[in-house]
Design a protein around this motif. Sequence first.
Motif, mmCIF file in Angstrom:
data_model
loop_
_atom_site.group_PDB
_atom_site.id
_atom_site.type_symbol
_atom_site.label_atom_id
_atom_site.label_comp_id
_atom_site.label_asym_id
_atom_site.label_seq_id
_atom_site.Cartn_x
_atom_site.Cartn_y
_atom_site.Cartn_z
ATOM 1 N N ASP A 166 39.088 17.103 82.093
ATOM 2 C CA ASP A 166 38.614 15.915 81.371
ATOM 3 C C ASP A 166 37.372 16.224 80.543
ATOM 4 O O ASP A 166 37.140 15.611 79.499
ATOM 5 N N ASP A 167 36.555 17.166 81.006
ATOM 6 C CA ASP A 167 35.342 17.549 80.275
ATOM 7 C C ASP A 167 35.670 18.217 78.939
ATOM 8 O O ASP A 167 34.837 18.242 78.033
ATOM 9 N N LEU A 168 36.879 18.758 78.829
ATOM 10 C CA LEU A 168 37.244 19.490 77.622
ATOM 11 C C LEU A 168 37.700 18.566 76.500
ATOM 12 O O LEU A 168 37.679 18.949 75.340
ATOM 13 N N GLY A 169 38.114 17.355 76.838
ATOM 14 C CA GLY A 169 38.534 16.402 75.809
ATOM 15 C C GLY A 169 39.893 16.742 75.223
ATOM 16 O O GLY A 169 40.628 17.607 75.726
ATOM 17 N N LYS A 170 40.245 16.058 74.123
ATOM 18 C CA LYS A 170 41.546 16.241 73.499
ATOM 19 C C LYS A 170 41.664 17.643 72.903
ATOM 20 O O LYS A 170 40.752 18.123 72.246
ATOM 21 N N GLY A 171 42.803 18.262 73.161
ATOM 22 C CA GLY A 171 43.004 19.627 72.696
ATOM 23 C C GLY A 171 42.539 20.665 73.693
ATOM 24 O O GLY A 171 42.771 21.854 73.507
ATOM 25 N N LEU A 172 41.866 20.207 74.753
ATOM 26 C CA LEU A 172 41.394 21.097 75.821
ATOM 27 C C LEU A 172 40.606 22.288 75.276
ATOM 28 O O LEU A 172 40.941 23.450 75.503
ATOM 29 N N ARG A 173 39.523 21.984 74.540
ATOM 30 C CA ARG A 173 38.630 23.017 74.033
ATOM 31 C C ARG A 173 37.225 22.772 74.554
ATOM 32 O O ARG A 173 36.792 21.628 74.683
#
Length: 231
Positions: free
Chosen positions: A142-149
């Motif tokens: 969840d900390d990475l946000g959309k796109g998992l970056r």
Amino acid sequence: MIQYSEAVEAMCPVTKGPHHGPAPIPEEGRWVKAYEIKDISGLSHGIGWCAPQQGMCKLTLNVKDGIIEEALVETCGCSGMTHSAAMAGEILQGKTLLEALNTDLVCDAINVAMREIFKQLVYGRTQTAFSEDGLPIGASLDDLGKGLRSQIGTIFATKAKGVRYLEMAEGYILELGLDANSEIIGYKFVHLGKMMDAIRAGKDPKAAYEANIKTYGRYDEAVKYIDPRKD
């Protein structure tokens, strides 16, 4: 067998009075007296660096009953460290917290991050200290946000030419907007995570790129626009 010095052997015994055990620490909404590694649970972060301080690591672990159930390894500043992170990800999950602390995680920065997160966990200073039952496995994504970056900030500056924003939390910086004093008042960026999600879903790359270009601040009010990588 424990050996005692002659001086200790000659002493008379004095009874120990208090037997209250360790002070309780907060763990996932409970107060826990930790005697063994299996008594430790929680999600937390640790930051580490290598000896030359060329690179750094942010390590996130989700620990349940002393076992590492989830690991997120984020690195910056060193190309070799990215491969070390890949190996550390293979190593960490499934180990006890004590095993992981005493395992070579390939890179000094990751080892230091492991040391720092260990202290967070065993002293009850975790992100989930007061959250009932903690967080589910997968919460670090969840900390990475959309796109998992990973959240990246890359800023370059010189006294002679001033500052250049290259990448911010919003994304890859395309242009900086300057006011009449040549001060930055906003920027244009492309959200790489969302763009790549769209491309992978079958959208035309150019259309995906253009659809994920946004601006921040008073970009539209700028009197001059510059490419931070060229101008």
